[in-house]
Design a protein around this motif. Structure first.
Motif, PDB file in Angstrom:
ATOM      1  N   VAL A  74       4.839  26.915  61.309  1.00  0.00           N
ATOM      2  CA  VAL A  74       3.637  27.674  60.953  1.00  0.00           C
ATOM      3  C   VAL A  74       3.300  27.452  59.483  1.00  0.00           C
ATOM      4  O   VAL A  74       2.148  27.183  59.123  1.00  0.00           O
ATOM      5  N   MET A  75       4.308  27.536  58.617  1.00  0.00           N
ATOM      6  CA  MET A  75       4.070  27.317  57.194  1.00  0.00           C
ATOM      7  C   MET A  75       3.650  25.874  56.930  1.00  0.00           C
ATOM      8  O   MET A  75       2.756  25.613  56.130  1.00  0.00           O
ATOM      9  N   ARG A  76       4.291  24.945  57.611  1.00  0.00           N
ATOM     10  CA  ARG A  76       3.973  23.531  57.421  1.00  0.00           C
ATOM     11  C   ARG A  76       2.529  23.249  57.822  1.00  0.00           C
ATOM     12  O   ARG A  76       1.843  22.447  57.189  1.00  0.00           O
ATOM     13  N   ALA A  77       2.063  23.904  58.881  1.00  0.00           N
ATOM     14  CA  ALA A  77       0.692  23.693  59.341  1.00  0.00           C
ATOM     15  C   ALA A  77      -0.323  24.365  58.429  1.00  0.00           C
ATOM     16  O   ALA A  77      -1.456  23.881  58.282  1.00  0.00           O
ATOM     17  N   ALA A  78       0.059  25.485  57.811  1.00  0.00           N
ATOM     18  CA  ALA A  78      -0.881  26.223  56.971  1.00  0.00           C
ATOM     19  C   ALA A  78      -1.001  25.639  55.573  1.00  0.00           C
ATOM     20  O   ALA A  78      -2.032  25.785  54.913  1.00  0.00           O
ATOM     21  N   GLU A  79       0.046  24.963  55.106  1.00  0.00           N
ATOM     22  CA  GLU A  79       0.017  24.366  53.771  1.00  0.00           C
ATOM     23  C   GLU A  79      -0.719  23.028  53.790  1.00  0.00           C
ATOM     24  O   GLU A  79      -0.835  22.389  54.837  1.00  0.00           O
ATOM     25  N   PRO A  80      -1.206  22.579  52.629  1.00  0.00           N
ATOM     26  CA  PRO A  80      -1.735  21.211  52.554  1.00  0.00           C
ATOM     27  C   PRO A  80      -0.664  20.216  52.970  1.00  0.00           C
ATOM     28  O   PRO A  80       0.517  20.416  52.679  1.00  0.00           O
ATOM     29  N   HIS A 115       0.803  33.664  50.631  1.00  0.00           N
ATOM     30  CA  HIS A 115       1.576  34.292  49.562  1.00  0.00           C
ATOM     31  C   HIS A 115       2.536  35.330  50.140  1.00  0.00           C
ATOM     32  O   HIS A 115       3.714  35.394  49.772  1.00  0.00           O
ATOM     33  N   ASN A 116       2.031  36.131  51.076  1.00  0.00           N
ATOM     34  CA  ASN A 116       2.832  37.187  51.678  1.00  0.00           C
ATOM     35  C   ASN A 116       3.971  36.601  52.511  1.00  0.00           C
ATOM     36  O   ASN A 116       5.113  37.067  52.455  1.00  0.00           O
ATOM     37  N   VAL A 117       3.660  35.570  53.291  1.00  0.00           N
ATOM     38  CA  VAL A 117       4.673  34.975  54.152  1.00  0.00           C
ATOM     39  C   VAL A 117       5.762  34.303  53.315  1.00  0.00           C
ATOM     40  O   VAL A 117       6.953  34.396  53.633  1.00  0.00           O
ATOM     41  N   GLN A 118       5.369  33.631  52.230  1.00  0.00           N
ATOM     42  CA  GLN A 118       6.367  33.003  51.353  1.00  0.00           C
ATOM     43  C   GLN A 118       7.337  34.057  50.831  1.00  0.00           C
ATOM     44  O   GLN A 118       8.551  33.839  50.802  1.00  0.00           O
ATOM     45  N   ALA A 119       6.800  35.207  50.409  1.00  0.00           N
ATOM     46  CA  ALA A 119       7.651  36.272  49.887  1.00  0.00           C
ATOM     47  C   ALA A 119       8.583  36.808  50.974  1.00  0.00           C
ATOM     48  O   ALA A 119       9.773  37.056  50.728  1.00  0.00           O
ATOM     49  N   GLN A 120       8.057  36.980  52.193  1.00  0.00           N
ATOM     50  CA  GLN A 120       8.887  37.487  53.287  1.00  0.00           C
ATOM     51  C   GLN A 120       9.959  36.482  53.690  1.00  0.00           C
ATOM     52  O   GLN A 120      11.085  36.863  54.027  1.00  0.00           O
ATOM     53  N   MET A 121       9.605  35.186  53.664  1.00  0.00           N
ATOM     54  CA  MET A 121      10.576  34.165  54.020  1.00  0.00           C
ATOM     55  C   MET A 121      11.792  34.221  53.105  1.00  0.00           C
ATOM     56  O   MET A 121      12.936  34.062  53.545  1.00  0.00           O
ATOM     57  N   LYS A 122      11.560  34.433  51.822  1.00  0.00           N
ATOM     58  CA  LYS A 122      12.656  34.435  50.865  1.00  0.00           C
ATOM     59  C   LYS A 122      13.570  35.646  51.053  1.00  0.00           C
ATOM     60  O   LYS A 122      14.715  35.640  50.598  1.00  0.00           O
ATOM     61  N   SER A 123      13.053  36.700  51.715  1.00  0.00           N
ATOM     62  CA  SER A 123      13.886  37.870  51.978  1.00  0.00           C
ATOM     63  C   SER A 123      14.632  37.747  53.298  1.00  0.00           C
ATOM     64  O   SER A 123      15.421  38.628  53.641  1.00  0.00           O
ATOM     65  N   SER A 124      14.380  36.677  54.038  1.00  0.00           N
ATOM     66  CA  SER A 124      15.077  36.441  55.299  1.00  0.00           C
ATOM     67  C   SER A 124      15.923  35.177  55.146  1.00  0.00           C
ATOM     68  O   SER A 124      15.397  34.065  55.187  1.00  0.00           O
ATOM     69  N   PRO A 125      17.230  35.319  54.951  1.00  0.00           N
ATOM     70  CA  PRO A 125      18.080  34.147  54.686  1.00  0.00           C
ATOM     71  C   PRO A 125      17.973  33.060  55.752  1.00  0.00           C
ATOM     72  O   PRO A 125      17.958  31.876  55.422  1.00  0.00           O
ATOM     73  N   TYR A 131      13.553  26.723  56.320  1.00  0.00           N
ATOM     74  CA  TYR A 131      12.447  26.136  55.559  1.00  0.00           C
ATOM     75  C   TYR A 131      12.991  25.180  54.495  1.00  0.00           C
ATOM     76  O   TYR A 131      12.456  24.090  54.291  1.00  0.00           O
ATOM     77  N   HIS A 132      14.056  25.587  53.840  1.00  0.00           N
ATOM     78  CA  HIS A 132      14.642  24.740  52.803  1.00  0.00           C
ATOM     79  C   HIS A 132      15.167  23.434  53.399  1.00  0.00           C
ATOM     80  O   HIS A 132      14.926  22.347  52.858  1.00  0.00           O
ATOM     81  N   ALA A 137      14.168  20.435  51.038  1.00  0.00           N
ATOM     82  CA  ALA A 137      15.180  19.402  50.775  1.00  0.00           C
ATOM     83  C   ALA A 137      14.640  17.989  50.985  1.00  0.00           C
ATOM     84  O   ALA A 137      14.881  17.107  50.147  1.00  0.00           O
ATOM     85  N   PRO A 138      13.881  17.702  52.053  1.00  0.00           N
ATOM     86  CA  PRO A 138      13.312  16.358  52.194  1.00  0.00           C
ATOM     87  C   PRO A 138      12.360  15.989  51.065  1.00  0.00           C
ATOM     88  O   PRO A 138      12.310  14.828  50.642  1.00  0.00           O
ATOM     89  N   ARG A 139      11.588  16.961  50.571  1.00  0.00           N
ATOM     90  CA  ARG A 139      10.681  16.674  49.455  1.00  0.00           C
ATOM     91  C   ARG A 139      11.480  16.323  48.202  1.00  0.00           C
ATOM     92  O   ARG A 139      11.100  15.429  47.445  1.00  0.00           O
ATOM     93  N   ARG A 140      12.587  17.019  47.988  1.00  0.00           N
ATOM     94  CA  ARG A 140      13.407  16.701  46.816  1.00  0.00           C
ATOM     95  C   ARG A 140      14.034  15.325  46.948  1.00  0.00           C
ATOM     96  O   ARG A 140      14.076  14.558  45.987  1.00  0.00           O
ATOM     97  N   ARG A 141      14.522  15.004  48.152  1.00  0.00           N
ATOM     98  CA  ARG A 141      15.102  13.672  48.359  1.00  0.00           C
ATOM     99  C   ARG A 141      14.063  12.588  48.124  1.00  0.00           C
ATOM    100  O   ARG A 141      14.375  11.519  47.587  1.00  0.00           O
ATOM    101  N   GLN A 142      12.825  12.861  48.510  1.00  0.00           N
ATOM    102  CA  GLN A 142      11.762  11.890  48.295  1.00  0.00           C
ATOM    103  C   GLN A 142      11.540  11.659  46.802  1.00  0.00           C
ATOM    104  O   GLN A 142      11.388  10.517  46.355  1.00  0.00           O
ATOM    105  N   GLY A 143      11.533  12.742  46.023  1.00  0.00           N
ATOM    106  CA  GLY A 143      11.380  12.597  44.577  1.00  0.00           C
ATOM    107  C   GLY A 143      12.513  11.808  43.959  1.00  0.00           C
ATOM    108  O   GLY A 143      12.300  10.952  43.090  1.00  0.00           O
TER     109      GLY A 143
END
Length: 211
Positions: A74-80, A115-125, A131-132, A137-143
């Motif tokens: 859901v987050m992947r689809a909603a983000e650019p 914004h709200n979902v990002q905040a809620q995601m971080k409160s749910s391990p 998501y990480h 993690a794949p974005r960091r590996r790409q960098g």
């Protein structure tokens, strides 16, 4: 927020019958509708999502093994979307990566839901871990791979710590996007960050280095 034009790739393994893009869009849009209605992530059961999307629970489980993987998509689809890198040089690829990060920052600022979902995601391990693993993690590996290629090509000094360099490039954009919502994210910021950091990391004789 409509996801009708999104084409996310679910992060769970494919199971059962062939996927139907229309069904997957309906499920993702069902989750987004519930979020827009103010339903917290913790209260989004598979049964409730299925009822909203007009599908059976088994239809969801054929595509995602659980809520965590579904929420990631859901987050992947909603983000650019993540960009296609030009591959012309380390600098150009870094600029493209940071521009994508800038656009995600703008999207999070303009969308109360994101914004709200990002905040809620971080409160749910469990959700944040999914998501990480699937996105961050794949974005960091790409960098890091871009920097390794730049080091091999002589665009980056051989003594540069690539993990640290990656943080130096990404850090300023993250600070402005996440920690300093009062700061602007203007056009050209990605180029400014990349060129400023590269000025201290390039070999003196590297292509594009300033005399």
């Amino acid at each position: 927020m409509s996801l009708a034009d999104s084409r996310p790739q679910p992060c769970g393994p494919a199971r059962g019958r062939p996927r139907s893009e229309a069904v997957e869009r309906a499920i993702l849009e069902g989750v987004m509708k519930l979020l827009e209605d103010g339903v917290p992530l913790a209260e989004l059961s598979i049964e409730r999502i299925a009822r909203t999307a007009g599908v059976g629970k088994a239809t969801i489980y054929r595509r995602w093994s659980g809520k965590e993987e579904l929420f990631v998509d859901v987050m992947r689809a909603a983000e650019p979307p993540d960009p296609e890198l030009p591959g012309t040089s380390m600098r150009d690829d870094l600029v493209m990566l940071l521009e994508a990060l800038r656009l995600r920052g703008l999207a999070n600022r303009s969308s109360a839901i994101l914004h709200n979902v990002q905040a809620q995601m971080k409160s749910s391990p469990k959700i944040w871990a999914a998501y990480h693993t699937s996105v961050i993690a794949p974005r960091r590996r790409q960098g890091l791979e871009i920097l390794r290629r730049g080091q091999r090509n002589g665009e980056l000094r051989p003594d540069v710590d690539l993990e640290l360099a990656n943080d130096l490039f990404v850090g300023p954009m993250l600070v402005r996007s996440v920690m300093r919502p009062d700061m602007e994210l203007p056009d050209g910021l990605a180029e400014q960050i990349v060129d400023t950091v590269l000025a201290g990391l390039r070999p003196v004789s590297a292509p594009g280095a300033q005399p």
